[in-house]
Design a protein around this motif. Sequence first.
Motif, PDB file in Angstrom:
ATOM      1  N   ASN A  67      -4.350   8.006  -2.397  1.00  0.00           N
ATOM      2  CA  ASN A  67      -4.884   6.493  -2.730  1.00  0.00           C
ATOM      3  C   ASN A  67      -4.509   5.550  -1.842  1.00  0.00           C
ATOM      4  OD1 ASN A  67      -5.038   4.537  -5.316  1.00  0.00           O
ATOM      5  ND2 ASN A  67      -3.315   3.731  -4.521  1.00  0.00           N
ATOM      6  N   GLN A  68      -3.773   5.679  -0.936  1.00  0.00           N
ATOM      7  CA  GLN A  68      -3.764   5.254   0.709  1.00  0.00           C
ATOM      8  C   GLN A  68      -4.891   5.108   1.761  1.00  0.00           C
ATOM      9  OE1 GLN A  68       0.290   6.558   2.137  1.00  0.00           O
ATOM     10  NE2 GLN A  68       1.547   5.067   0.927  1.00  0.00           N
ATOM     11  N   LEU A  70      -7.860   5.328   0.489  1.00  0.00           N
ATOM     12  CA  LEU A  70      -9.049   5.020  -0.198  1.00  0.00           C
ATOM     13  C   LEU A  70      -9.983   4.497   0.557  1.00  0.00           C
ATOM     14  CD1 LEU A  70      -8.041   4.532  -3.980  1.00  0.00           C
ATOM     15  CD2 LEU A  70     -10.159   5.738  -3.166  1.00  0.00           C
ATOM     16  N   ARG A  95      -1.301   6.510 -13.887  1.00  0.00           N
ATOM     17  CA  ARG A  95      -2.090   5.576 -12.786  1.00  0.00           C
ATOM     18  C   ARG A  95      -1.482   4.693 -12.988  1.00  0.00           C
ATOM     19  NH1 ARG A  95      -8.099   4.766 -13.979  1.00  0.00           N
ATOM     20  NH2 ARG A  95      -7.622   4.331 -11.995  1.00  0.00           N
ATOM     21  N   LYS A  99      -0.237   3.059  -9.296  1.00  0.00           N
ATOM     22  CA  LYS A  99      -1.236   2.270  -8.850  1.00  0.00           C
ATOM     23  C   LYS A  99      -2.272   3.051  -8.678  1.00  0.00           C
ATOM     24  CE  LYS A  99       2.204  -1.765  -8.631  1.00  0.00           C
ATOM     25  NZ  LYS A  99       3.257  -1.031  -9.683  1.00  0.00           N
ATOM     26  N   LEU A 100      -2.669   4.207  -9.279  1.00  0.00           N
ATOM     27  CA  LEU A 100      -4.004   4.765  -8.467  1.00  0.00           C
ATOM     28  C   LEU A 100      -4.978   3.198  -9.166  1.00  0.00           C
ATOM     29  CD1 LEU A 100      -2.578   8.390  -9.391  1.00  0.00           C
ATOM     30  CD2 LEU A 100      -2.619   7.252  -7.319  1.00  0.00           C
ATOM     31  N   GLU A 101      -5.379   4.230  -8.158  1.00  0.00           N
ATOM     32  CA  GLU A 101      -7.582   3.215  -7.433  1.00  0.00           C
ATOM     33  C   GLU A 101      -8.517   3.930  -8.431  1.00  0.00           C
ATOM     34  OE1 GLU A 101      -6.972  -0.133  -7.870  1.00  0.00           O
ATOM     35  OE2 GLU A 101      -4.719  -0.437  -7.671  1.00  0.00           O
TER      36      GLU A 101
END
Length: 170
Positions: A67-68, A70, A95, A99-101
């Motif tokens: 996630n970081q 992305l 998610r 807070k997964l995007e």
Amino acid sequence: MGFMTQTDTSAAPDSILSAGTPAPDFTLPATPDQTLTLSELRGNPVVLVFYPADWSSVCGDELAVFNQSLPLLSEYHAVLLGISVDSTWSHQAYRQSRKLEFDLLSDYHPKGEVSKLYGSYDEKSGSSKRSLFVIDGDGVISWSYLSPVAINPGVNGVLDALDELKKSAT
């Protein structure tokens, strides 16, 4: 394809699909009412992150690292997808809590069907193995890696593979 996988791709039960193999197409639920089909993403690299389970500490750490990352992955126009045998409802809650995007796809029913296609299903635990795949814009696996279940493999191998793809395209 001048680079190799970091995986033993012999006939051993621990083998996953290797570089040069066409990525098996699939359609999996991304939400309770939406599906995603791999072949619809052709033209850009796709990163598949198979992981054992939502809510486990190692999986949470691994997905947080992706996630970081992305913004780095977007520099390669790569689409990131997480896949486990958890349900879409579990994925939605997970998610939101983390807070997964990126999309988490549910390989829930039939259980592990897509994981099995990639050699990434653990029959003993009934879950996906911790494995990574980079698929090129033509739908061919360019890199794969099978990690020990208790080890977060990080994102460096994926970034290196995407860098190799970018170099070979120029």
